[in-house]
Design a protein around this motif. Structure first.
Motif, PDB file in Angstrom:
ATOM      1  N   VAL A  55       0.841  -1.199   0.000  1.00  0.00           N
ATOM      2  CA  VAL A  55       0.000   0.000   0.000  1.00  0.00           C
ATOM      3  C   VAL A  55       0.870   1.240   0.000  1.00  0.00           C
ATOM      4  N   LYS A  56       0.281   2.339  -0.456  1.00  0.00           N
ATOM      5  CA  LYS A  56       0.933   3.649  -0.438  1.00  0.00           C
ATOM      6  C   LYS A  56       0.047   4.599   0.340  1.00  0.00           C
ATOM      7  N   SER A  57       0.684   5.514   1.063  1.00  0.00           N
ATOM      8  CA  SER A  57      -0.086   6.530   1.778  1.00  0.00           C
ATOM      9  C   SER A  57      -0.125   7.794   0.932  1.00  0.00           C
ATOM     10  N   VAL A  58      -1.265   8.472   0.992  1.00  0.00           N
ATOM     11  CA  VAL A  58      -1.459   9.734   0.277  1.00  0.00           C
ATOM     12  C   VAL A  58      -1.776  10.789   1.331  1.00  0.00           C
ATOM     13  N   ARG A  59      -0.957  11.813   1.399  1.00  0.00           N
ATOM     14  CA  ARG A  59      -1.147  12.859   2.400  1.00  0.00           C
ATOM     15  C   ARG A  59      -2.160  13.892   1.917  1.00  0.00           C
ATOM     16  N   GLY A  60      -2.671  14.648   2.865  1.00  0.00           N
ATOM     17  CA  GLY A  60      -3.554  15.754   2.526  1.00  0.00           C
ATOM     18  C   GLY A  60      -4.954  15.571   3.083  1.00  0.00           C
ATOM     19  N   ALA A  61      -5.766  16.590   2.866  1.00  0.00           N
ATOM     20  CA  ALA A  61      -7.135  16.592   3.394  1.00  0.00           C
ATOM     21  C   ALA A  61      -7.953  15.421   2.866  1.00  0.00           C
ATOM     22  N   TYR A  62      -7.710  15.031   1.648  1.00  0.00           N
ATOM     23  CA  TYR A  62      -8.435  13.906   1.055  1.00  0.00           C
ATOM     24  C   TYR A  62      -7.524  12.693   0.891  1.00  0.00           C
ATOM     25  N   GLY A  63      -6.567  12.590   1.796  1.00  0.00           N
ATOM     26  CA  GLY A  63      -5.592  11.508   1.747  1.00  0.00           C
ATOM     27  C   GLY A  63      -6.131  10.214   2.323  1.00  0.00           C
ATOM     28  N   GLY A  64      -5.255   9.270   2.386  1.00  0.00           N
ATOM     29  CA  GLY A  64      -5.602   7.948   2.881  1.00  0.00           C
ATOM     30  C   GLY A  64      -4.615   6.946   2.322  1.00  0.00           C
ATOM     31  N   TYR A  65      -5.117   5.794   1.949  1.00  0.00           N
ATOM     32  CA  TYR A  65      -4.265   4.722   1.448  1.00  0.00           C
ATOM     33  C   TYR A  65      -4.816   4.158   0.149  1.00  0.00           C
ATOM     34  N   ILE A  66      -3.898   3.721  -0.697  1.00  0.00           N
ATOM     35  CA  ILE A  66      -4.248   3.053  -1.954  1.00  0.00           C
ATOM     36  C   ILE A  66      -3.369   1.818  -2.097  1.00  0.00           C
ATOM     37  N   LEU A  67      -3.824   0.863  -2.863  1.00  0.00           N
ATOM     38  CA  LEU A  67      -2.986  -0.289  -3.185  1.00  0.00           C
ATOM     39  C   LEU A  67      -1.874   0.151  -4.113  1.00  0.00           C
ATOM     40  N   SER A  68      -0.694  -0.389  -3.932  1.00  0.00           N
ATOM     41  CA  SER A  68       0.421  -0.040  -4.810  1.00  0.00           C
ATOM     42  C   SER A  68       0.453  -0.901  -6.067  1.00  0.00           C
ATOM     43  N   LYS A  69      -0.357  -1.982  -6.077  1.00  0.00           N
ATOM     44  CA  LYS A  69      -0.423  -2.882  -7.232  1.00  0.00           C
ATOM     45  C   LYS A  69      -1.874  -3.251  -7.489  1.00  0.00           C
ATOM     46  N   ASP A  70      -2.119  -3.808  -8.629  1.00  0.00           N
ATOM     47  CA  ASP A  70      -3.446  -4.276  -8.998  1.00  0.00           C
ATOM     48  C   ASP A  70      -3.901  -5.371  -8.037  1.00  0.00           C
ATOM     49  N   PRO A  71      -5.192  -5.364  -7.635  1.00  0.00           N
ATOM     50  CA  PRO A  71      -5.699  -6.397  -6.715  1.00  0.00           C
ATOM     51  C   PRO A  71      -5.548  -7.826  -7.237  1.00  0.00           C
ATOM     52  N   GLU A  72      -5.421  -7.992  -8.538  1.00  0.00           N
ATOM     53  CA  GLU A  72      -5.244  -9.331  -9.102  1.00  0.00           C
ATOM     54  C   GLU A  72      -3.835  -9.868  -8.877  1.00  0.00           C
ATOM     55  N   THR A  73      -2.908  -8.989  -8.467  1.00  0.00           N
ATOM     56  CA  THR A  73      -1.516  -9.420  -8.283  1.00  0.00           C
ATOM     57  C   THR A  73      -1.131  -9.568  -6.810  1.00  0.00           C
ATOM     58  N   ILE A  74      -2.041  -9.233  -5.909  1.00  0.00           N
ATOM     59  CA  ILE A  74      -1.758  -9.357  -4.477  1.00  0.00           C
ATOM     60  C   ILE A  74      -2.548 -10.543  -3.932  1.00  0.00           C
ATOM     61  N   SER A  75      -1.844 -11.515  -3.398  1.00  0.00           N
ATOM     62  CA  SER A  75      -2.532 -12.698  -2.861  1.00  0.00           C
ATOM     63  C   SER A  75      -2.824 -12.518  -1.378  1.00  0.00           C
ATOM     64  N   SER A  76      -3.782 -13.277  -0.895  1.00  0.00           N
ATOM     65  CA  SER A  76      -4.065 -13.257   0.542  1.00  0.00           C
ATOM     66  C   SER A  76      -2.856 -13.790   1.304  1.00  0.00           C
ATOM     67  N   GLY A  77      -2.097 -14.680   0.695  1.00  0.00           N
ATOM     68  CA  GLY A  77      -0.870 -15.178   1.310  1.00  0.00           C
ATOM     69  C   GLY A  77       0.151 -14.077   1.540  1.00  0.00           C
TER      70      GLY A  77
END
Length: 139
Positions: A55-77
């Motif tokens: 994940v990546k953090s995004v700063r600012g008033a409308y910040g938060g977190y986003i995935l750094s990769k496509d959900p199809e490439t991140i496994s639950s493992g």
């Protein structure tokens, strides 16, 4: 192996981010409120996920977190290993009975195969009722 709240809540965070992938950052507060979880606890879980590059953090008033990769490439493992450590049903040594050792290794490998073959995309697009229709029950 019992998955603790770290692993379960970590998957919850990642699934929420996957569901909004490409739509901008999501705050931990909104994830916590939606899932009735402690925002403070989620803050502790997001750090290792960020440090691992999921994940990546995004700063600012409308910040938060986003995935750094496509959900199809991140496994639950990937998520479980980061938050829980290595996947192993028991601690065993070389001195253990070979038959039992083989059993524990097969269990470990089976768990790892399921976790590694299940992506975040799979989790957010899962339709439970469809899966139940594939089973035939006999009494």
């Amino acid at each position: 192996m019992k998955i603790s709240t770290k692993g379960r809540y970590g998957l919850t965070i990642m699934m929420e981010l996957a569901a909004k992938f490409g739509e901008g950052p999501i705050s931990l507060k909104s994830i916590a409120e939606k899932n009735s979880l402690s925002e403070h606890y989620l803050e502790q879980l997001i750090a290792p996920l960020r440090n691992a590059g999921l994940v990546k953090s995004v700063r600012g008033a409308y910040g938060g977190y986003i995935l750094s990769k496509d959900p199809e490439t991140i496994s639950s493992g990937d998520v479980i290993r980061i938050l829980e450590g290595p996947i192993s049903p028991v601690d065993f040594t070389e001195e253990d009975d070979p038959a039992k050792r083989d059993l524990w290794l097969r269990i470990r490998d089976s768990i790892a195969e399921v976790l590694d073959s299940t992506t975040l995309h799979d989790l957010i697009s899962f339709k439970g009722e469809d899966k139940l229709n594939n089973y035939m029950f006999y009494i």
